[in-house]
Motif scaffolding. Structure first.
Motif, PDB file in Angstrom:
ATOM      1  N   ASN A 244       0.819  -1.210   0.000  1.00 50.41           N
ATOM      2  CA  ASN A 244       0.000   0.000   0.000  1.00 50.41           C
ATOM      3  C   ASN A 244       0.853   1.261   0.000  1.00 50.41           C
ATOM      4  O   ASN A 244       0.406   2.326  -0.426  1.00 50.41           O
ATOM      5  N   SER A 245       2.101   1.140   0.477  1.00 50.00           N
ATOM      6  CA  SER A 245       2.971   2.311   0.582  1.00 50.00           C
ATOM      7  C   SER A 245       3.450   2.815  -0.778  1.00 50.00           C
ATOM      8  O   SER A 245       3.954   3.947  -0.869  1.00 50.00           O
ATOM      9  N   ILE A 246       3.329   2.009  -1.822  1.00 45.92           N
ATOM     10  CA  ILE A 246       3.768   2.463  -3.154  1.00 45.92           C
ATOM     11  C   ILE A 246       2.631   2.436  -4.177  1.00 45.92           C
ATOM     12  O   ILE A 246       2.831   2.793  -5.336  1.00 45.92           O
ATOM     13  N   ALA A 247       1.431   2.003  -3.758  1.00 44.44           N
ATOM     14  CA  ALA A 247       0.306   1.870  -4.692  1.00 44.44           C
ATOM     15  C   ALA A 247      -0.275   3.236  -5.057  1.00 44.44           C
ATOM     16  O   ALA A 247      -0.239   4.179  -4.270  1.00 44.44           O
ATOM     17  N   GLU A 248      -0.808   3.332  -6.261  1.00 37.07           N
ATOM     18  CA  GLU A 248      -1.482   4.543  -6.730  1.00 37.07           C
ATOM     19  C   GLU A 248      -2.967   4.256  -6.902  1.00 37.07           C
ATOM     20  O   GLU A 248      -3.353   3.187  -7.393  1.00 37.07           O
TER      21      GLU A 248
ATOM     22  N   LYS B 121      -6.526   0.163  -6.312  1.00 33.86           N
ATOM     23  CA  LYS B 121      -5.210   0.748  -6.587  1.00 33.86           C
ATOM     24  C   LYS B 121      -4.418  -0.151  -7.529  1.00 33.86           C
ATOM     25  O   LYS B 121      -4.752  -1.323  -7.729  1.00 33.86           O
ATOM     26  N   VAL B 122      -3.354   0.423  -8.067  1.00 34.53           N
ATOM     27  CA  VAL B 122      -2.497  -0.306  -8.995  1.00 34.53           C
ATOM     28  C   VAL B 122      -1.039  -0.007  -8.676  1.00 34.53           C
ATOM     29  O   VAL B 122      -0.700   1.072  -8.178  1.00 34.53           O
ATOM     30  N   VAL B 123      -0.181  -0.988  -8.936  1.00 34.08           N
ATOM     31  CA  VAL B 123       1.271  -0.818  -8.806  1.00 34.08           C
ATOM     32  C   VAL B 123       1.912  -1.314 -10.093  1.00 34.08           C
ATOM     33  O   VAL B 123       1.621  -2.418 -10.557  1.00 34.08           O
ATOM     34  N   THR B 124       2.769  -0.484 -10.692  1.00 35.87           N
ATOM     35  CA  THR B 124       3.513  -0.882 -11.892  1.00 35.87           C
ATOM     36  C   THR B 124       5.008  -0.869 -11.591  1.00 35.87           C
ATOM     37  O   THR B 124       5.440  -0.446 -10.513  1.00 35.87           O
ATOM     38  N   LEU B 125       5.808  -1.307 -12.555  1.00 35.48           N
ATOM     39  CA  LEU B 125       7.259  -1.333 -12.357  1.00 35.48           C
ATOM     40  C   LEU B 125       7.804   0.054 -12.009  1.00 35.48           C
ATOM     41  O   LEU B 125       8.753   0.174 -11.235  1.00 35.48           O
ATOM     42  N   ALA B 126       7.195   1.101 -12.571  1.00 37.70           N
ATOM     43  CA  ALA B 126       7.671   2.460 -12.290  1.00 37.70           C
ATOM     44  C   ALA B 126       7.568   2.787 -10.808  1.00 37.70           C
ATOM     45  O   ALA B 126       8.380   3.564 -10.274  1.00 37.70           O
ATOM     46  N   ASP B 127       6.614   2.195 -10.117  1.00 38.99           N
ATOM     47  CA  ASP B 127       6.421   2.474  -8.688  1.00 38.99           C
ATOM     48  C   ASP B 127       7.525   1.861  -7.829  1.00 38.99           C
ATOM     49  O   ASP B 127       7.651   2.207  -6.644  1.00 38.99           O
ATOM     50  N   LEU B 128       8.318   0.974  -8.402  1.00 38.30           N
ATOM     51  CA  LEU B 128       9.389   0.338  -7.635  1.00 38.30           C
ATOM     52  C   LEU B 128      10.573   1.268  -7.414  1.00 38.30           C
ATOM     53  O   LEU B 128      11.534   0.898  -6.736  1.00 38.30           O
ATOM     54  N   GLN B 129      10.508   2.474  -8.000  1.00 41.24           N
ATOM     55  CA  GLN B 129      11.561   3.465  -7.758  1.00 41.24           C
ATOM     56  C   GLN B 129      11.231   4.358  -6.561  1.00 41.24           C
ATOM     57  O   GLN B 129      12.033   5.230  -6.205  1.00 41.24           O
ATOM     58  N   LYS B 130      10.094   4.150  -5.924  1.00 41.35           N
ATOM     59  CA  LYS B 130       9.628   5.056  -4.871  1.00 41.35           C
ATOM     60  C   LYS B 130      10.411   4.869  -3.564  1.00 41.35           C
ATOM     61  O   LYS B 130      11.014   3.815  -3.317  1.00 41.35           O
ATOM     62  N   PRO B 131      10.378   5.898  -2.683  1.00 43.14           N
ATOM     63  CA  PRO B 131      11.142   5.854  -1.422  1.00 43.14           C
ATOM     64  C   PRO B 131      10.920   4.618  -0.549  1.00 43.14           C
ATOM     65  O   PRO B 131      11.906   4.111   0.018  1.00 43.14           O
ATOM     66  N   PRO B 132       9.687   4.091  -0.374  1.00 41.74           N
ATOM     67  CA  PRO B 132       9.556   2.900   0.487  1.00 41.74           C
ATOM     68  C   PRO B 132      10.363   1.708  -0.017  1.00 41.74           C
ATOM     69  O   PRO B 132      10.910   0.947   0.801  1.00 41.74           O
TER      70      PRO B 132
END
Length: 269
Positions: free
Chosen positions: A29-33, A123-134
């Motif tokens: 949930n910490s990186i989901a949009e 919500k959705v998570v894609t590979l781009a979200d794996l660059q996020k701070p968490p």
């Protein structure tokens, strides 16, 4: 019970607890949009233009107020969204409480996942979200815990700084210079506190019994692993991209190897 051994067990236990914080308490949930939606009968070309403007790769598709699937931007052409929508696969759905580390391994097989909140897909998570701070915090934390274990093992395995035999004079001098600087600030440390990850690598890899305990097959494989790990740590520390889309699988493999090495470290008490 020898005091040193008891202290070592206490350290292992504390490191395991710290590792658990990173691995279990940071969730997907910490990186989901939040996922925006369109409707089945919406014009596919119009929706594609909207997705381009908002930089969306995927968009949820609603029917009678229920999200029933999604569309992928690059697949949209003429017609309606009904012509292009995909139903959700069970492998694409995860609970909002899924640990972030587990999420990374899911991405070995698919390019995106969708988050279930109760019985709703929101919500959705894609590979781009794996660059996020968490993600960065998770990975840096795991690498730091591994370094702490290696420091513990080296101190226990090499009394009286006998680890020096595995380092060249320049690396020893570097550690001694750093030690002098830190001692001048009244920091309560010992020389091994000033070893860098490359030093710990060389000490461990040159000691065959230690390699065996840690499950490292050969020096060559060990050097390849630690080189990639050090590159990842440097990228994290300097806010560089973790990886590129073409080499995510290399990152996932590196994280798996790190996890395996941490498990072996925890067995050494």
């Amino acid at each position: 019970m020898p005091v040193i051994r008891a202290q070592q067990r206490d350290k292992v236990s504390s490191y395991q607890s710290l590792r658990s914080i990173y691995e279990q308490n940071i969730t997907v949930n910490s990186i989901a949009e939040t996922m925006d939606t369109c409707h089945l009968k919406d014009d596919a070309y119009v929706i594609k233009e909207m997705m381009l403007n908002k930089d969306y790769d995927v968009l949820g598709v609603e029917d009678s107020g229920v999200v029933i699937g999604y569309v992928v931007r690059d697949e949209l052409k003429e017609g309606t969204c009904q012509d292009y929508y995909r139903s959700f696969s069970p492998t694409e759905l995860v609970s909002e409480s899924t640990p972030l580390l587990q999420t990374l391994f899911i991405f070995k097989e698919i390019d995106r996942i969708f988050i279930l909140e109760g019985n709703r897909i929101t919500k959705v998570v894609t590979l781009a979200d794996l660059q996020k701070p968490p993600i960065r915090m998770l990975l840096f934390g795991l690498i730091s815990i591994l370094e702490m274990h290696l420091y513990r093992i080296i101190n226990d395995y090499f009394p009286e700084e006998t680890w020096k035999k595995h380092l060249n004079p320049k690396r020893i001098q570097f550690a001694e210079d750093l030690y002098s600087l830190r001692k001048a600030k009244n920091e309560a440390i010992q020389l091994s506190d000033c070893l860098q990850i490359c030093d710990k690598r060389d000490i461990v890899l040159h000691e065959e019994p230690l390699r065996d305990l840690l499950g490292i097959d050969t020096k060559t494989k060990g050097k390849q692993f630690f080189k990639k790990l050090e590159e990842l740590r440097n990228n994290l520390a300097h806010s560089q991209n973790i990886n590129t889309e073409d080499s995510w699988n290399e990152l996932f493999s590196l994280i798996e190897q790190t996890e395996q090495l941490l498990e072996q470290c925890e067995k050494i008490k």
